[in-house]
Design a protein around this motif. Sequence first.
Motif, PDB file in Angstrom:
ATOM      1  N   GLY A  12     -24.844 -13.696  -8.899  1.00  0.00           N
ATOM      2  CA  GLY A  12     -24.869 -12.692 -10.554  1.00  0.00           C
ATOM      3  C   GLY A  12     -24.236 -11.596  -9.835  1.00  0.00           C
ATOM      4  O   GLY A  12     -23.914 -11.339  -8.454  1.00  0.00           O
ATOM      5  N   GLY A  13     -24.091 -10.754 -10.605  1.00  0.00           N
ATOM      6  CA  GLY A  13     -23.890  -9.373 -10.381  1.00  0.00           C
ATOM      7  C   GLY A  13     -22.418  -9.283 -10.524  1.00  0.00           C
ATOM      8  O   GLY A  13     -21.396 -10.260 -10.548  1.00  0.00           O
ATOM      9  N   ILE A  14     -21.578  -8.187 -10.457  1.00  0.00           N
ATOM     10  CA  ILE A  14     -20.346  -8.269  -9.445  1.00  0.00           C
ATOM     11  C   ILE A  14     -19.944  -7.838  -7.848  1.00  0.00           C
ATOM     12  O   ILE A  14     -20.881  -7.370  -7.605  1.00  0.00           O
ATOM     13  CB  ILE A  14     -19.842  -6.849 -10.037  1.00  0.00           C
ATOM     14  CG1 ILE A  14     -19.731  -6.803 -12.079  1.00  0.00           C
ATOM     15  CG2 ILE A  14     -18.237  -6.461 -10.097  1.00  0.00           C
ATOM     16  CD1 ILE A  14     -19.214  -5.414 -12.442  1.00  0.00           C
ATOM     17  N   HIS A  15     -19.297  -8.454  -7.473  1.00  0.00           N
ATOM     18  CA  HIS A  15     -18.614  -8.894  -6.606  1.00  0.00           C
ATOM     19  C   HIS A  15     -17.845  -7.615  -6.003  1.00  0.00           C
ATOM     20  O   HIS A  15     -16.789  -8.079  -6.217  1.00  0.00           O
ATOM     21  CB  HIS A  15     -18.429 -10.062  -6.079  1.00  0.00           C
ATOM     22  CG  HIS A  15     -18.402  -9.932  -4.307  1.00  0.00           C
ATOM     23  ND1 HIS A  15     -17.830 -10.588  -3.525  1.00  0.00           N
ATOM     24  CD2 HIS A  15     -18.317  -9.530  -3.519  1.00  0.00           C
ATOM     25  CE1 HIS A  15     -17.952 -11.559  -2.424  1.00  0.00           C
ATOM     26  NE2 HIS A  15     -18.601  -8.938  -1.874  1.00  0.00           N
ATOM     27  N   LEU A  16     -18.268  -6.887  -5.172  1.00  0.00           N
ATOM     28  CA  LEU A  16     -17.174  -5.661  -5.297  1.00  0.00           C
ATOM     29  C   LEU A  16     -16.938  -5.647  -3.922  1.00  0.00           C
ATOM     30  O   LEU A  16     -17.758  -5.881  -2.535  1.00  0.00           O
ATOM     31  CB  LEU A  16     -17.416  -3.914  -4.684  1.00  0.00           C
ATOM     32  CG  LEU A  16     -17.891  -4.079  -6.603  1.00  0.00           C
ATOM     33  CD1 LEU A  16     -18.327  -1.842  -6.446  1.00  0.00           C
ATOM     34  CD2 LEU A  16     -16.635  -3.930  -7.709  1.00  0.00           C
ATOM     35  N   ARG A  17     -15.767  -6.312  -3.437  1.00  0.00           N
ATOM     36  CA  ARG A  17     -15.299  -6.382  -1.625  1.00  0.00           C
ATOM     37  C   ARG A  17     -15.157  -5.525  -1.079  1.00  0.00           C
ATOM     38  O   ARG A  17     -14.834  -4.325  -1.025  1.00  0.00           O
ATOM     39  CB  ARG A  17     -13.819  -7.117  -1.697  1.00  0.00           C
ATOM     40  CG  ARG A  17     -14.482  -8.825  -2.268  1.00  0.00           C
ATOM     41  CD  ARG A  17     -12.611  -9.769  -2.657  1.00  0.00           C
ATOM     42  NE  ARG A  17     -13.120 -10.606  -3.132  1.00  0.00           N
ATOM     43  CZ  ARG A  17     -13.559 -11.937  -2.283  1.00  0.00           C
ATOM     44  NH1 ARG A  17     -14.324 -12.152  -1.217  1.00  0.00           N
ATOM     45  NH2 ARG A  17     -14.165 -13.034  -3.532  1.00  0.00           N
ATOM     46  N   ASN A  18     -15.359  -5.600   0.305  1.00  0.00           N
ATOM     47  CA  ASN A  18     -15.668  -4.486   1.414  1.00  0.00           C
ATOM     48  C   ASN A  18     -14.168  -4.058   1.330  1.00  0.00           C
ATOM     49  O   ASN A  18     -14.173  -2.802   1.423  1.00  0.00           O
ATOM     50  CB  ASN A  18     -15.823  -5.074   2.513  1.00  0.00           C
ATOM     51  CG  ASN A  18     -17.308  -5.368   2.793  1.00  0.00           C
ATOM     52  OD1 ASN A  18     -17.710  -4.409   2.106  1.00  0.00           O
ATOM     53  ND2 ASN A  18     -17.463  -6.191   4.001  1.00  0.00           N
ATOM     54  N   SER A  19     -13.094  -4.497   0.596  1.00  0.00           N
ATOM     55  CA  SER A  19     -12.194  -4.286   1.045  1.00  0.00           C
ATOM     56  C   SER A  19     -11.685  -3.176  -0.343  1.00  0.00           C
ATOM     57  O   SER A  19     -10.855  -2.180  -0.035  1.00  0.00           O
ATOM     58  CB  SER A  19     -10.737  -4.996   1.327  1.00  0.00           C
ATOM     59  OG  SER A  19     -11.308  -6.011  -0.383  1.00  0.00           O
ATOM     60  N   LEU A  20     -12.269  -4.138  -1.365  1.00  0.00           N
ATOM     61  CA  LEU A  20     -11.807  -2.638  -1.919  1.00  0.00           C
ATOM     62  C   LEU A  20     -12.838  -1.418  -2.026  1.00  0.00           C
ATOM     63  O   LEU A  20     -12.373   0.186  -1.808  1.00  0.00           O
ATOM     64  CB  LEU A  20     -11.937  -2.920  -3.687  1.00  0.00           C
ATOM     65  CG  LEU A  20     -12.606  -2.330  -4.501  1.00  0.00           C
ATOM     66  CD1 LEU A  20     -11.022  -1.647  -5.276  1.00  0.00           C
ATOM     67  CD2 LEU A  20     -12.847  -2.703  -5.995  1.00  0.00           C
ATOM     68  N   ILE A  21     -13.907  -1.480  -1.535  1.00  0.00           N
ATOM     69  CA  ILE A  21     -14.920  -0.206  -1.215  1.00  0.00           C
ATOM     70  C   ILE A  21     -14.014   0.200  -0.310  1.00  0.00           C
ATOM     71  O   ILE A  21     -14.000   1.741  -0.015  1.00  0.00           O
ATOM     72  CB  ILE A  21     -16.196  -0.594  -1.150  1.00  0.00           C
ATOM     73  CG1 ILE A  21     -16.981  -2.147  -1.553  1.00  0.00           C
ATOM     74  CG2 ILE A  21     -17.006   0.100  -0.234  1.00  0.00           C
ATOM     75  CD1 ILE A  21     -17.677  -1.042  -3.073  1.00  0.00           C
TER      76      ILE A  21
END
Lengths: 410, 438
Positions: free
Chosen positions: A270-279
């Motif tokens: 659920g929700g939006i998964h922001l990957r570590n690479s993007l962050i």
Amino acid sequence: MTTMTDPPGQGFRLSQLIYDTRYRSLTIQVVAMIVLMLLFSWLVSNTIHNLQTLGKDFDFGFLTQPSGYDINQRLIEYDSQSTHGRAAIVGILNTLLVAVLGCALATVLGVIAGVLRLSNNWLVSRLMAVYVEGFRNVPLLLWIVLIFALMTESTPAPRAFRGDTPDASMLFDAVAITNRGVYVPAIHFASPFFTNGALNWLVVLVVLGASIFAIQRLRHWATAKQEATGDRPTTWYLILGILILPTGLLMLLMGAFLDMPSLQGFNFGGGIHLRNSLIALWLALSLYTGAFIAEIVRGGILAVNKGQTEAAYALGIRPSTTMNLVILPQALRVIIPPLISQFLNLTKNSSLAIAVGYMDVRSTLGGITINQTGRELEGMLLLGLFYLVLSLLISGVMNVYNASVKLKER
Amino acid sequence: MSDTHAQTVAFVRDTMVEEQEPPLSQSGAYKWIHENMFSTPLNVILTVVSLFVIWTVLSHLLPWAVMGIWDADSLAQCREIRDEIYGADASVACWAVISERWNQLLFGFYPPELYWRPVLAFVLFLAAIAPVLFASVPRKALWFSAAAPFVLYWLLWGGSLWGPIAVAAGFALGAVVMRFAAPALGALAAVLLAIFVPLLYWFTLSGPLAGALNAVIPLELVNVRSNDMGGFMLAMIIGVSGIALSLPLGIVLALGRQSDLFIINKCSVIFIEVIRGVPLIVWLFTASLLLNYFLPPGTNFDLMLRVIIMVTLFSSAYIAEVVRGGLAALPKGQYEAADALGLDYWKSMRLIILPQALKISIPGIVNTFIGLFKDTTLVVFIGLLDPIGLSNAIRASTDWNGIYWELFVFIGLCFFIFCFSMGRYSLFLEKKLRREHR
């Protein structure tokens, strides 16, 4: 009695091409042109010859062939059956995504740090100096890998959230920071107008845009009235209403609800998964560029002559109005051009995504696609063209802005 | 009169009051702290927040760094020592990775028995750069600076000393041709000749000459391949050669962009914009993937050399823009004055325009250099072992698997020292060259 005589007609001598300033520039240019043409034809003939030896041709057909690889971070529909061209577009969108996010955060950070560095609070100004010097003098690549390592090594695993007394807990029960990425709530529609999610959001955006346009008109009207009568009508509640009501109603109509991330099995769902690479890429780019922007903002504010403030006060203008009407317009003239070139730098630096495996255009079109099809020449050419067009567009915008704020000297 | 007046007033002071110390709130540390930290409510909040931030960072970082363990062979051993001294929960740095891999971080895979060569090269480099940076060093030392590139090349890569000498002789040849041809043939022809003759010499004579000389007097060092170089040595080599080569190229490009000659102008503009419009990493991939397509079949030259060429071209485009700003900032009167004195283009540029324009552009040029030096880390993506690449390699070994922060802190500090001192030098130079408003 004087007789006018022509200067002795010697005709054109070849040495004039070198020693006569009238012809010399022409000679130099023609020679330069010939040398350049020779160089180019040499390079092109080498390339053609090398391509022939390798049995390759120069062909962009690979863009329509299925790519056969997957991209984990994507804004539009894509799977391994999609074409290389679509993979490139996914990459371009990812590049633009991190660039836009980065520019926004970098501006906020930079403005805050730049203003605080001028603060008369000794501690804060020193702290900001440490931030600026620290980030400016260490390679961006190091910051990216450092923040990525921080995100993957120092954050709890999803299983730490499990159990009655978990080791880790979610922020406000909504945001989960794990070593697999950050999960934030998503907005979904229960009764959408269109089956395609993007179209629904487009409708929302259009309504929001219309609201903002209406607010602009309202302020124009208020200003006109102020100029005519001297009284400015109170408009803030109208502005707030126009901004919130139509969009809110529309979202209610479509049945918007928050989709909270929650533990499902071994991972969050659920929700939006922001990957570590993007962050990691986003934070590092923003912090790094923010340090440069802070210096630009500081320089811009310092560049406005102190006499301007004093003159405004002498005219009896209030400090807030002085800031808005006297200082900022002059400071912005100094700040905006280098600010935009920092945005440009940030966009180009986003190609360092390779360090953390974020799938930007360099990783898709300039990375996996090239490796799979063996079309280095075409792939790199398209990649270079993309960046070139992007930066030419941005500097074009900058030139238009510069022309519009140029001091009109009479 | 004075008597009557004296009686109407109860008391008249007839001596000066002694000077007193200012009140406590208006002097010393109290006043400073009050004014600089707690003058307004907003300032109080800012101060408290900053103190909290500083406390948070330092309370984690300082014990971690100070209690760090310097003597261990692997991360596992580091943890054992930590458990023994501080207990299993303590978070302490394992600086042992720096002390154990120190040589690797500095020199990459350079043969250990030859470490004296890069060290000596670094010392010579410092000696060579001193007369360029500081005017107080005797001017004669500039001759050593001119010879340094060839000596340094020989020390780092090894091989026969005669190779670099034969190449250097080409430059000397050019200077001699220039000296003697200029009075006889005129400036333009002399310049062309001074370019053509050394080129001819390098392509034909210099190789056999070096070989012959080496056969007579062999002066050889053990050859070291570029692939073995890495770490900060690699960053220094790429950074320094990029800086030294890109400044002249950038100035020429800037002059080209300001030039009235249509074709030269347009070529410079296109070159600058194309280079600046594309990220360095794409250029580096171009150098490693595509260069073989553009060159005659069979040519294959050193990856490090390709990188140096690309980095040089890249930063020269940026320097060209900075210098162009300086050229544009000069008042038009300076150009006209140079013309009025009857100086030709090159003389007016050399004697009047460029010294002033370069002075204006010093901050921008140094910023470009700092950027170039930081960008040397990008070579890790095309397979060269810069410090960050080495940190990955160290982490890949079983001994040091899982070590991050110590390496990052060390590498970051080293870069910080280099870049920060470059920035300070530019401030020093600006101050020294300032001619107005003393």
